[in-house]
Design a protein around this motif. Structure first.
Motif: not given
Length: 126
Positions: A94-114
């Motif tokens: 429910g909170r606004d966040v920013c995630v920093i890292g390399t954007i990768q593909r996971d199925a049809s979505r994007a993901e960052i491994a934290v």
């Protein structure tokens, strides 16, 4: 610059230069799939969290860019990193966040491994 990220940019400028440099290039969570393979800062509201205790590595997922399961982006926190997060991953729902890292593909979505708590920042997005 999009109006929704003006407050984020202002907050980043006040916080210091490294995040400020990235703030100008903040990527809304619903646009993250367009940036697969690139380093970036994806920002948005955490719609849902899920601790996958029975999955390999016991990851926790932060789903952003729409309601699960139709989200466009997720941040994956490894199980061995969970206890390092303050607030806890579940408290980010429910909170606004920013995630920093390399954007990768996971199925049809994007993901960052934290890789550490420093990869996730609370944000003010208006």
């Amino acid at each position: 610059m999009k109006p929704t990220f003006r407050m984020l940019t202002l907050a980043a400028l006040m916080a210091g230069a490294p995040l400020a440099a990235l703030a100008a290039d903040a990527i809304p969570a619903d646009q993250a799939p367009r940036f697969v393979g690139k380093e970036g800062m994806v920002c948005g509201k955490v719609e849902k969290t899920r601790y996958a205790q029975n999955s390999e590595g016991e990851p926790t997922f932060l789903y952003m860019g729409g309601a699960f399961p139709r989200h466009t982006f997720s941040a994956r926190i490894p199980g061995d990193q969970r206890n390092k997060f303050k607030p806890t991953p579940e408290e980010l729902e429910g909170r606004d966040v920013c995630v920093i890292g390399t954007i990768q593909r996971d199925a049809s979505r994007a993901e960052i491994a934290v890789t550490s708590p420093s990869n996730i920042k609370l944000a003010t997005i208006k």
